[in-house]
Scaffold this active site. Structure first.
Site, PDB file in Angstrom:
ATOM      1  N   SER A 260      -2.632   4.198  14.134  1.00 34.53           N
ATOM      2  CA  SER A 260      -2.311   5.441  13.520  1.00 34.53           C
ATOM      3  C   SER A 260      -3.073   6.533  14.068  1.00 34.53           C
ATOM      4  O   SER A 260      -4.089   6.451  14.643  1.00 34.53           O
ATOM      5  CB  SER A 260      -2.680   5.377  11.888  1.00 34.53           C
ATOM      6  OG  SER A 260      -3.914   5.204  11.848  1.00 34.53           O
ATOM      7  N   LYS A 261      -2.713   8.021  13.622  1.00 35.13           N
ATOM      8  CA  LYS A 261      -3.334   8.910  13.997  1.00 35.13           C
ATOM      9  C   LYS A 261      -4.712   8.976  13.437  1.00 35.13           C
ATOM     10  O   LYS A 261      -5.696   9.209  13.986  1.00 35.13           O
ATOM     11  CB  LYS A 261      -2.718  10.198  13.304  1.00 35.13           C
ATOM     12  CG  LYS A 261      -2.005  11.304  14.371  1.00 35.13           C
ATOM     13  CD  LYS A 261      -1.530  12.421  13.547  1.00 35.13           C
ATOM     14  CE  LYS A 261      -0.781  12.359  12.407  1.00 35.13           C
ATOM     15  NZ  LYS A 261       0.077  13.415  12.149  1.00 35.13           N
ATOM     16  N   ARG A 262      -4.796   8.611  12.328  1.00 34.37           N
ATOM     17  CA  ARG A 262      -6.381   8.687  11.499  1.00 34.37           C
ATOM     18  C   ARG A 262      -7.057   7.576  12.424  1.00 34.37           C
ATOM     19  O   ARG A 262      -8.286   7.862  12.624  1.00 34.37           O
ATOM     20  CB  ARG A 262      -6.121   8.163   9.994  1.00 34.37           C
ATOM     21  CG  ARG A 262      -7.152   8.956   9.334  1.00 34.37           C
ATOM     22  CD  ARG A 262      -6.963   8.519   7.931  1.00 34.37           C
ATOM     23  NE  ARG A 262      -5.616   8.687   7.116  1.00 34.37           N
ATOM     24  CZ  ARG A 262      -4.809   7.909   6.560  1.00 34.37           C
ATOM     25  NH1 ARG A 262      -5.710   6.984   6.023  1.00 34.37           N
ATOM     26  NH2 ARG A 262      -3.977   8.091   6.222  1.00 34.37           N
TER      27      ARG A 262
END
Ligand code: GLU
Length: 507
Positions: A260-262
């Site tokens: 994920s981006k995070r």
């Protein structure tokens, strides 16, 4: 005739997973002499991000993933935009209604919600608009024909839903996963046309793939659950469906779930190809380009994220060689770990392949100019030849080797300090004298000379050379020391050594 497309929804920056999808499509088109199309699926106005399309185009331009067809934008093709094709979808959805494959529905948000909660109260985990609930809602099955016509005529908002037969089994083939089978009872009467007159993703996607004569749909695994609906739509229209291949998910390097981006940001790895300033969250993400990745290295890396060639070849330097090797039957089913260390390795290999002249001209000289430093081309090239093997990113030419252009302002002596002694100082002074007398300041001459001298003093090379390196470079590692010294020249080396020895009184 192979015709493929990349069909992103412009809802933000293009994630590296999207770049992989686009590239696989491009490779497949290239391999078969086919056509690659860019289609912007911008029918969801709520999630629309204006900066997205420009970002995708800039990414393609940087990586050379150019569409082969599309509206002509001054020499560059594409993209097709679904928002500009609204009338087309309406016409096709009406065809389905006329055929009895789709129907009008007028339910308010509140009554849909009510249906869901009452279903949940009965223990239904994922309530659906389907054969079970359809007859309790406001639609063409529960209202008279006249009433439906009246409402539409009066401008009452409506949606069009796909009529799913719950007794039917939907079967389709995926090139990666083989045959997949889903019971109609598990499906929803999906909305095809929304209240705002825009098609949903499902309708527009299928209509466009048909009209654009797409032969192969190569896309991420997250679209696999939509497949049964798409398959039903092809049947409802009476169209032959394209071949489908769903690409495996990209996973975090630690194997703990999706990339994920995070998760990417937390581990300090880029996830966007170019810098991306998210207009909604006001977050800045550094891109692969800005982090120093070469386009070809990045492409080679992502090509192997979920696909493997026959044999063990990893590096595909030669232009067109990836396309030549690419095939759908070598795409993995299992998710792939996104190992940024591997991306760096590819970058390093591609950097090694550049000529010192290119490295100097394209990276080093411009970077030095930013620092206000001018050097001769010959010097820049010699530097590149010397350190090329050691760098992972072009900026390392400067960042890790600043001492080649500027005398060290300080010495990172942490590890060496303990080993400093009067003997070391004395031997270094002798080295200083000997170097001063050297007429020819070349690595092949000064190297053996200094080494012989150190040994003659009864000292070990390992006890002295690190200090000589420290004096010249300010650090305890780097390329071959005498090559560095030769490159810097006698005067500069003498200055640096002198300064180091002066400072040594405080040691
Ligand atoms: N618009 C979808 C997306 O955002 C396209 C999926 C597909 O390729 O069919 O990825």
């Amino acid at each position: 005739m192979v015709r493929v497309r990349f069909a992103p929804s412009p809802t933000g920056g293009l994630h590296i997973g999207g770049v992989r999808t686009a590239y696989y499509n491009k490779l497949f088109a290239e391999k078969h002499g086919g056509t690659f199309i860019l289609r912007i699926e911008d029918t969801d106005q709520k999630r629309f991000v204006a900066e997205s399309e420009g970002y995708i185009k800039a990414t393609f331009a940087w990586l050379g993933i150019m569409p082969d067809e599309g509206p002509d934008h001054g020499g560059a093709y594409g993209p097709y935009r679904q928002s500009e094709r609204k009338a087309i979808y309406k016409q096709y959805v009406e065809e389905l209604v006329a055929k009895g494959k789709a129907y009008y529905a007028f339910d308010s948000v509140a009554s849909l919600e009510k249906m869901r909660t009452s279903q949940q109260a009965l223990g239904v985990k994922a309530p659906k608009y389907n054969a079970v609930t359809r007859m309790r809602m406001e639609n063409a099955f529960t209202l008279s024909k006249e009433e439906v016509a009246r409402r539409i005529g009066a401008g009452v908002p409506y949606v069009v839903r796909l009529l799913v037969d719950y007794q039917q089994t939907v079967r389709f083939k995926d090139e990666v996963r083989g045959w997949v089978q889903v019971s109609g009872a598990e499906l929803d009467d999906k909305v095809l046309l929304k209240e705002d007159g825009m098609p949903t993703y499902h309708l527009a996607n299928v209509v466009d793939d048909h009209l654009m004569e797409i032969s192969h749909v190569i896309r991420g695994e997250e679209w696999l659950p939509s497949m049964p609906i798409h398959s039903l739509l092809y049947d409802a229209f009476g169209w032959t469906s394209p071949v489908f291949a769903h690409l495996p998910l990209l996973l975090r390097a630690d194997g703990k779930g999706k990339l994920s981006k995070r998760a990417a940001v937390a581990t300090g790895i880029p996830i966007f190809p170019l810098n991306w300033d998210d207009p909604q969250t006001k977050t800045h993400f550094q891109g692969f380009r800005e982090a120093g990745y070469l386009p070809d290295a990045l492409l080679n890396f992502i090509a192997l994220l979920g696909w493997h060639p026959r044999g063990h070849q990893e590096l595909f330097y030669e232009k067109g060689s990836l396309a030549k090797a690419f095939s759908l039957d070598k795409i993995n089913k299992a998710g792939v770990q996104f190992d940024v260390g591997k991306a760096q390795w590819f970058n390093q290999q591609y950097l090694k392949k550049l000529s010192p002249a290119t490295l100097a001209k394209d990276y080093l000289v411009p970077r030095l100019a930013e620092e206000g430093i001018t050097v001769s081309n010959a010097f820049a090239m010699q530097v590149c030849a010397l350190v090329q093997e050691r760098i992972v990113f072009p900026q390392d030419l400067w960042v890790q080797h600043t001492y080649l252009f500027r005398a060290p302002a300080s010495y990172s002596m942490d590890k060496l300090a303990k080993k400093w002694s009067a003997l070391v100082a004395e031997v270094l002074r002798k080295v200083q004298v000997a170097l001063k007398e050297a007429d020819v300041f070349e690595a092949a001459l000064i190297g053996p000379m200094v080494k012989t001298l150190i040994r003659a003093q009864g000292a070990k090379l390992g006890a002295i050379i690190p200090f000589l390196r420290m004096a010249v470079t300010g650090t305890d590692r780097g390329p071959e020391l005498f090559a560095i010294m030769a490159l810097l020249g006698k005067k500069e080396v003498m200055n640096r050594l002198g300064k180091f020895l002066m400072a040594s009184h405080d040691r």
